[in-house]
Design a protein around this motif. Structure first.
Motif, PDB file in Angstrom:
ATOM      1  N   ASP A   4      -9.450  40.849   3.777  1.00 29.50           N
ATOM      2  CA  ASP A   4      -9.112  41.960   4.669  1.00 29.50           C
ATOM      3  C   ASP A   4      -8.179  42.950   3.975  1.00 29.50           C
ATOM      4  O   ASP A   4      -8.218  44.146   4.259  1.00 29.50           O
ATOM      5  N   TYR A   5      -7.332  42.424   3.081  1.00 30.35           N
ATOM      6  CA  TYR A   5      -6.358  43.249   2.374  1.00 30.35           C
ATOM      7  C   TYR A   5      -6.330  42.844   0.909  1.00 30.35           C
ATOM      8  O   TYR A   5      -6.811  41.773   0.533  1.00 30.35           O
ATOM      9  N   LEU A  60     -11.595  43.484  -2.961  1.00 34.36           N
ATOM     10  CA  LEU A  60     -11.603  43.219  -1.523  1.00 34.36           C
ATOM     11  C   LEU A  60     -12.717  42.258  -1.103  1.00 34.36           C
ATOM     12  O   LEU A  60     -12.901  42.016   0.089  1.00 34.36           O
ATOM     13  N   TRP A  64     -12.403  47.692   4.917  1.00 35.28           N
ATOM     14  CA  TRP A  64     -10.943  47.764   4.736  1.00 35.28           C
ATOM     15  C   TRP A  64     -10.403  49.104   5.235  1.00 35.28           C
ATOM     16  O   TRP A  64      -9.403  49.154   5.952  1.00 35.28           O
ATOM     17  N   ASP A  90      -1.891  48.071  -0.273  1.00 30.77           N
ATOM     18  CA  ASP A  90      -2.886  48.786   0.537  1.00 30.77           C
ATOM     19  C   ASP A  90      -2.400  50.189   0.899  1.00 30.77           C
ATOM     20  O   ASP A  90      -3.149  51.164   0.790  1.00 30.77           O
TER      21      ASP A  90
END
Length: 224
Positions: free
Chosen positions: A166-167, A162, A207, A180
């Motif tokens: 963000d993902y 990460l 996250w 995710d």
């Protein structure tokens, strides 16, 4: 009236993976809905013959797709194993690819890599950490340390994945995908696994906070 999908589940990380994705799909497309059948794990309902007929492994979750009937499954096609259910749902119901990637692409491969990592690592190891810390009939310090240490190591792997993102998967900072969804229900229970804080994993912490702010994730965690 019965809805097209029915989820046999309980309030566990593996159950929440599927309910979170179902809530995401429902919010994204509007024409996807599901019934919920709560399974009493303490009563071993998941070991009863009718359940074993859907999942010979006798575990939740199980998804039955009532819109897909066959001679062998006239009441709907059953899918077991949480990650397999996620993949089934995006393959069949995520027509615009909101939570998956183009078939055969590098991103699809990366998505599958993270799914297998979580399915074979985070879930089993954190599950054992939960067991030895909270449910074992006797105190086993070695078990607590062995699996607690492995959870910390696995969170470190996620933190690397990460970095600057963000993902887990997708161009740039990435996009929310089943990679995710497949792991966040486990990570949100980090304290239950003996990890007091995520300060050592700032990327994972950001996250997790990002995902837990989503109304769809909140709704999925509230199931059943």
């Amino acid at each position: 009236m019965s809805k097209p999908l029915v989820l046999y589940t309980a309030g566990t990380p593996n159950g929440h993976k599927v309910s979170i994705l179902l809530e995401e799909l429902k919010a994204a497309y509007g024409n996807i809905d599901y019934d919920v059948e709560k399974i009493n794990l303490a009563a071993n309902v998941q070991k009863e013959p009718w359940f074993i007929a859907m999942n010979p492994n006798g575990r939740i979750p199980v998804l039955v797709d009532r819109s897909h009937t066959t001679a062998a499954h006239p009441n709907g096609f059953p899918v077991f194993e949480s990650a397999a259910i996620l993949l089934y749902l995006v393959q069949k119901y995520d027509k615009e690819g909101k939570f998956k990637f183009e078939s055969g692409s590098d991103e699809e491969s990366q998505m599958l890599q993270w799914i297998f990592f979580a399915h074979g690592g985070v879930g089993p190891m954190q599950g054992q950490s939960h067991h030895f810390r909270h449910y074992a009939p006797e105190d086993v310090p070695y078990g607590k340390k062995r699996y607690g240490d492995e959870v910390v190591r696995l969170y470190g792997v996620l933190d690397i994945g990460l970095q600057g993102r963000d993902y887990l998967v997708g161009p740039g900072a990435g996009k929310l995908s089943v990679a995710d969804v497949n792991v966040v229900p486990w990570v949100r229970l980090y304290k239950h696994a003996g990890v007091e804080t995520l300060d050592a994993f700032p990327n994972v912490k950001a996250w997790l906070d990002r995902l837990l702010e989503r109304e769809t994730v909140k709704a999925g965690i509230a199931v059943p």
